[in-house]
Design a protein around this motif. Structure first.
Motif, mmCIF file in Angstrom:
data_model
loop_
_atom_site.group_PDB
_atom_site.id
_atom_site.type_symbol
_atom_site.label_atom_id
_atom_site.label_comp_id
_atom_site.label_asym_id
_atom_site.label_seq_id
_atom_site.Cartn_x
_atom_site.Cartn_y
_atom_site.Cartn_z
ATOM 1 N N ASP A 1 0.988 6.699 -6.839
ATOM 2 C CA ASP A 1 -0.165 7.561 -7.115
ATOM 3 C C ASP A 1 0.222 9.036 -6.984
ATOM 4 O O ASP A 1 -0.172 9.859 -7.809
ATOM 5 N N GLU A 2 0.996 9.364 -5.948
ATOM 6 C CA GLU A 2 1.430 10.747 -5.751
ATOM 7 C C GLU A 2 2.288 11.224 -6.926
ATOM 8 O O GLU A 2 2.112 12.337 -7.427
ATOM 9 N N GLN B 1 0.836 -1.199 0.000
ATOM 10 C CA GLN B 1 0.000 0.000 0.000
ATOM 11 C C GLN B 1 0.874 1.252 0.000
ATOM 12 O O GLN B 1 0.580 2.230 -0.678
ATOM 13 N N TRP B 2 1.981 1.212 0.737
ATOM 14 C CA TRP B 2 2.901 2.348 0.781
ATOM 15 C C TRP B 2 3.422 2.663 -0.626
ATOM 16 O O TRP B 2 3.428 3.812 -1.051
ATOM 17 N N GLN B 3 3.861 1.626 -1.344
ATOM 18 C CA GLN B 3 4.363 1.824 -2.704
ATOM 19 C C GLN B 3 3.256 2.362 -3.612
ATOM 20 O O GLN B 3 3.469 3.294 -4.377
ATOM 21 N N SER B 4 2.074 1.794 -3.510
ATOM 22 C CA SER B 4 0.959 2.232 -4.341
ATOM 23 C C SER B 4 0.638 3.705 -4.092
ATOM 24 O O SER B 4 0.416 4.472 -5.040
ATOM 25 N N ASP B 5 0.644 4.109 -2.822
ATOM 26 C CA ASP B 5 0.366 5.513 -2.482
ATOM 27 C C ASP B 5 1.437 6.439 -3.059
ATOM 28 O O ASP B 5 1.124 7.508 -3.587
ATOM 29 N N ARG B 6 2.709 6.058 -2.971
ATOM 30 C CA ARG B 6 3.796 6.895 -3.506
ATOM 31 C C ARG B 6 3.709 6.999 -5.029
ATOM 32 O O ARG B 6 3.914 8.062 -5.604
#
Length: 169
Positions: free
Chosen positions: A133-134, A126-131
């Motif tokens: 996306d940013e 999830q951390w990678q996905s959020d970064r």
């Protein structure tokens, strides 16, 4: 179609593409010698591409229109080469998620608006996905990654996986 005509005229001109992979062979006759580097200890003397994969990907993108070998899809593009494994001290072709995100940010800081990555993995972050996306939403970066790059056809538990199926978060 207008897009095709425009692309044929520009061939990637005024665009920077970053290839985050295993490196780049600078003296390859079909590739530009002058590229920007990120995530290497010495950009004037970068490590060689011991795997050859990064050089292959860079060639698919930017092989020169020089009557030798093949021509890349964007032979006039500016290349930025990143080796995210070197950011974390890893030199065997593997890397950490945080190093990948750092590598993308360094590509952005070098002016790249497109980043190509070839990675394999078996778990969702999830951390990678959020970064990611940013970087896509806030920085207008086009992020391109290999999907289903599992190598030997087995997951981390030794179970056979169908190499034609890919999961997308």
């Amino acid at each position: 179609n207008m897009l095709e005509v425009n692309w044929l005229k520009r061939k990637g001109e005024k665009i920077k593409v970053c290839v985050l992979d295993t490196g780049y062979t600078r003296r390859h006759p079909d590739l530009p010698y002058s590229v920007d580097w990120v995530g290497v200890p010495d950009a004037n003397n970068p490590p060689s591409d011991s795997h050859g994969h990064g050089t292959h990907v860079a060639g698919t993108i930017a092989a020169l229109d020089n009557n030798e070998g093949v021509v890349g899809v964007a032979p006039s593009v500016g290349l930025v080469i990143g080796m995210p494994g070197h950011l974390g001290g890893v030199v065997d072709g593997s890397t950490h998620i945080s190093d990948t995100i750092d590598g993308i940010r360094r590509c952005r800081d070098e002016g790249a608006t497109v980043v190509n990555m070839s990675y394999g993995g078996f778990s969702f972050s999830q951390w990678q996905s959020d970064r990611l996306d940013e970087l896509y939403n806030d920085d207008n970066m086009l992020l391109v990654a290999a999907a289903g790059n599992h190598g030997d056809g087995f997951d981390s538990r030794g179970n056979r996986v169908n190499p034609t199926l890919s999961s997308y978060p």
